[in-house]
Design a protein around this motif. Sequence first.
Motif, PDB file in Angstrom:
ATOM      1  N   CYS A  43       0.868   4.204  -2.215  1.00 44.23           N
ATOM      2  CA  CYS A  43      -0.073   4.285  -3.320  1.00 44.23           C
ATOM      3  C   CYS A  43       0.527   5.126  -4.438  1.00 44.23           C
ATOM      4  O   CYS A  43       1.207   6.118  -4.181  1.00 44.23           O
ATOM      5  CB  CYS A  43      -1.374   4.925  -2.843  1.00 44.23           C
ATOM      6  SG  CYS A  43      -2.127   4.042  -1.450  1.00 44.23           S
ATOM      7  N   GLN A  44       0.250   4.726  -5.667  1.00 47.53           N
ATOM      8  CA  GLN A  44       0.767   5.433  -6.835  1.00 47.53           C
ATOM      9  C   GLN A  44      -0.356   6.196  -7.529  1.00 47.53           C
ATOM     10  O   GLN A  44      -1.426   5.645  -7.790  1.00 47.53           O
ATOM     11  CB  GLN A  44       1.386   4.427  -7.810  1.00 47.53           C
ATOM     12  CG  GLN A  44       2.070   5.081  -8.988  1.00 47.53           C
ATOM     13  CD  GLN A  44       2.599   4.057  -9.971  1.00 47.53           C
ATOM     14  OE1 GLN A  44       1.900   3.111 -10.324  1.00 47.53           O
ATOM     15  NE2 GLN A  44       3.831   4.257 -10.418  1.00 47.53           N
ATOM     16  N   GLU A  78     -12.930   7.251   1.567  1.00 48.04           N
ATOM     17  CA  GLU A  78     -13.177   7.593   0.165  1.00 48.04           C
ATOM     18  C   GLU A  78     -12.190   6.897  -0.778  1.00 48.04           C
ATOM     19  O   GLU A  78     -12.574   6.403  -1.834  1.00 48.04           O
ATOM     20  CB  GLU A  78     -13.081   9.110  -0.044  1.00 48.04           C
ATOM     21  CG  GLU A  78     -14.209   9.892   0.600  1.00 48.04           C
ATOM     22  CD  GLU A  78     -14.004  11.402   0.537  1.00 48.04           C
ATOM     23  OE1 GLU A  78     -13.019  11.863  -0.093  1.00 48.04           O
ATOM     24  OE2 GLU A  78     -14.819  12.126   1.127  1.00 48.04           O
ATOM     25  N   GLU A  79     -10.900   6.874  -0.411  1.00 45.02           N
ATOM     26  CA  GLU A  79      -9.868   6.339  -1.290  1.00 45.02           C
ATOM     27  C   GLU A  79      -9.736   4.827  -1.240  1.00 45.02           C
ATOM     28  O   GLU A  79      -9.452   4.191  -2.258  1.00 45.02           O
ATOM     29  CB  GLU A  79      -8.501   6.950  -0.927  1.00 45.02           C
ATOM     30  CG  GLU A  79      -8.412   8.429  -1.168  1.00 45.02           C
ATOM     31  CD  GLU A  79      -7.085   9.028  -0.750  1.00 45.02           C
ATOM     32  OE1 GLU A  79      -6.878  10.218  -1.033  1.00 45.02           O
ATOM     33  OE2 GLU A  79      -6.239   8.326  -0.154  1.00 45.02           O
ATOM     34  N   ASP A 118      -9.820  -1.403  -0.733  1.00 44.62           N
ATOM     35  CA  ASP A 118     -10.417  -1.328  -2.061  1.00 44.62           C
ATOM     36  C   ASP A 118      -9.784  -0.129  -2.776  1.00 44.62           C
ATOM     37  O   ASP A 118     -10.029   1.020  -2.406  1.00 44.62           O
ATOM     38  CB  ASP A 118     -11.934  -1.151  -1.929  1.00 44.62           C
ATOM     39  CG  ASP A 118     -12.641  -1.015  -3.267  1.00 44.62           C
ATOM     40  OD1 ASP A 118     -12.084  -1.458  -4.298  1.00 44.62           O
ATOM     41  OD2 ASP A 118     -13.762  -0.472  -3.271  1.00 44.62           O
ATOM     42  N   ASN A 119      -8.958  -0.402  -3.760  1.00 50.15           N
ATOM     43  CA  ASN A 119      -8.286   0.663  -4.492  1.00 50.15           C
ATOM     44  C   ASN A 119      -9.300   1.415  -5.350  1.00 50.15           C
ATOM     45  O   ASN A 119      -9.670   0.969  -6.426  1.00 50.15           O
ATOM     46  CB  ASN A 119      -7.178   0.077  -5.371  1.00 50.15           C
ATOM     47  CG  ASN A 119      -6.429   1.149  -6.120  1.00 50.15           C
ATOM     48  OD1 ASN A 119      -6.744   2.334  -6.056  1.00 50.15           O
ATOM     49  ND2 ASN A 119      -5.414   0.741  -6.848  1.00 50.15           N
ATOM     50  N   GLU A 124      -1.871   2.058  -8.488  1.00 52.00           N
ATOM     51  CA  GLU A 124      -1.376   0.835  -7.862  1.00 52.00           C
ATOM     52  C   GLU A 124      -1.199   1.073  -6.361  1.00 52.00           C
ATOM     53  O   GLU A 124      -1.001   2.206  -5.929  1.00 52.00           O
ATOM     54  CB  GLU A 124      -0.027   0.465  -8.493  1.00 52.00           C
ATOM     55  CG  GLU A 124       0.525  -0.852  -8.059  1.00 52.00           C
ATOM     56  CD  GLU A 124       1.847  -1.184  -8.743  1.00 52.00           C
ATOM     57  OE1 GLU A 124       2.557  -2.064  -8.218  1.00 52.00           O
ATOM     58  OE2 GLU A 124       2.178  -0.577  -9.779  1.00 52.00           O
ATOM     59  N   MET A 125      -1.267  -0.014  -5.601  1.00 56.10           N
ATOM     60  CA  MET A 125      -0.998   0.037  -4.155  1.00 56.10           C
ATOM     61  C   MET A 125      -0.046  -1.115  -3.840  1.00 56.10           C
ATOM     62  O   MET A 125      -0.152  -2.192  -4.435  1.00 56.10           O
ATOM     63  CB  MET A 125      -2.281  -0.143  -3.333  1.00 56.10           C
ATOM     64  CG  MET A 125      -3.324   0.910  -3.582  1.00 56.10           C
ATOM     65  SD  MET A 125      -4.787   0.832  -2.486  1.00 56.10           S
ATOM     66  CE  MET A 125      -5.106  -0.887  -2.255  1.00 56.10           C
ATOM     67  N   ARG A 126       0.871  -0.879  -2.881  1.00 60.62           N
ATOM     68  CA  ARG A 126       1.819  -1.916  -2.475  1.00 60.62           C
ATOM     69  C   ARG A 126       2.101  -1.810  -0.978  1.00 60.62           C
ATOM     70  O   ARG A 126       2.155  -0.719  -0.428  1.00 60.62           O
ATOM     71  CB  ARG A 126       3.162  -1.749  -3.182  1.00 60.62           C
ATOM     72  CG  ARG A 126       3.176  -2.006  -4.636  1.00 60.62           C
ATOM     73  CD  ARG A 126       4.588  -1.904  -5.164  1.00 60.62           C
ATOM     74  NE  ARG A 126       4.581  -1.858  -6.612  1.00 60.62           N
ATOM     75  CZ  ARG A 126       5.643  -1.585  -7.334  1.00 60.62           C
ATOM     76  NH1 ARG A 126       6.797  -1.319  -6.756  1.00 60.62           N
ATOM     77  NH2 ARG A 126       5.563  -1.572  -8.642  1.00 60.62           N
ATOM     78  N   TRP A 127       2.369  -2.959  -0.367  1.00 63.39           N
ATOM     79  CA  TRP A 127       2.908  -3.001   0.989  1.00 63.39           C
ATOM     80  C   TRP A 127       4.423  -3.060   0.848  1.00 63.39           C
ATOM     81  O   TRP A 127       4.952  -3.884   0.092  1.00 63.39           O
ATOM     82  CB  TRP A 127       2.409  -4.236   1.732  1.00 63.39           C
ATOM     83  CG  TRP A 127       0.962  -4.175   2.073  1.00 63.39           C
ATOM     84  CD1 TRP A 127      -0.064  -4.796   1.418  1.00 63.39           C
ATOM     85  CD2 TRP A 127       0.362  -3.451   3.155  1.00 63.39           C
ATOM     86  NE1 TRP A 127      -1.270  -4.498   2.022  1.00 63.39           N
ATOM     87  CE2 TRP A 127      -1.031  -3.677   3.107  1.00 63.39           C
ATOM     88  CE3 TRP A 127       0.865  -2.630   4.174  1.00 63.39           C
ATOM     89  CZ2 TRP A 127      -1.925  -3.120   4.013  1.00 63.39           C
ATOM     90  CZ3 TRP A 127      -0.025  -2.079   5.076  1.00 63.39           C
ATOM     91  CH2 TRP A 127      -1.397  -2.312   4.997  1.00 63.39           C
TER      92      TRP A 127
END
Length: 157
Positions: A43-44, A78-79, A118-119, A124-127
């Motif tokens: 996660c960024q 929460e996140e 759910d971001n 941003e989120m990445r695998w």
Amino acid sequence: MKKPIPKLNRPRRTPGTKAGEVRLVAAALILRPGEAGDEVLVCQRKPDQPMALKWEFPGGKIEAGESAEQALKRELNEELGIDAEIGRPLIRIRHNYRNGGAVDLQFFVVRSFAGELDNRIFNEMRWMGFEKLPHMDFLAADLGLIKDLADGKISVS
């Protein structure tokens, strides 16, 4: 007589971390099977957060009265809006910041969770596969773990 360091040149403290204070944090390596092996969710941080746009593993501060596992379960809800099954502890790292504060990070493996990701707080989120992690701009406290994961020195199995 020593001159005081001008305020503008003093190192900035990580918000919430005072000189000599150790912040207790739990973080997750959320894994899923990929074509070339396990992938991990990274996660960024947002541009307006401390350590802006740095990559990290999801998790957060352990509150008084919480175990690391309880804190991580709460933080992931929460996140990311998930109900995670917190797996085995992977590694514990202590990182000292230049400002005198420190963080004590406890990393856990998470292979199972209920709900859709759910971001809620990240830019941003990445695998990512472990081999790609060293090419990302991670928080300093995570760099040793990143290298060991990429080199296969730490197993998540």
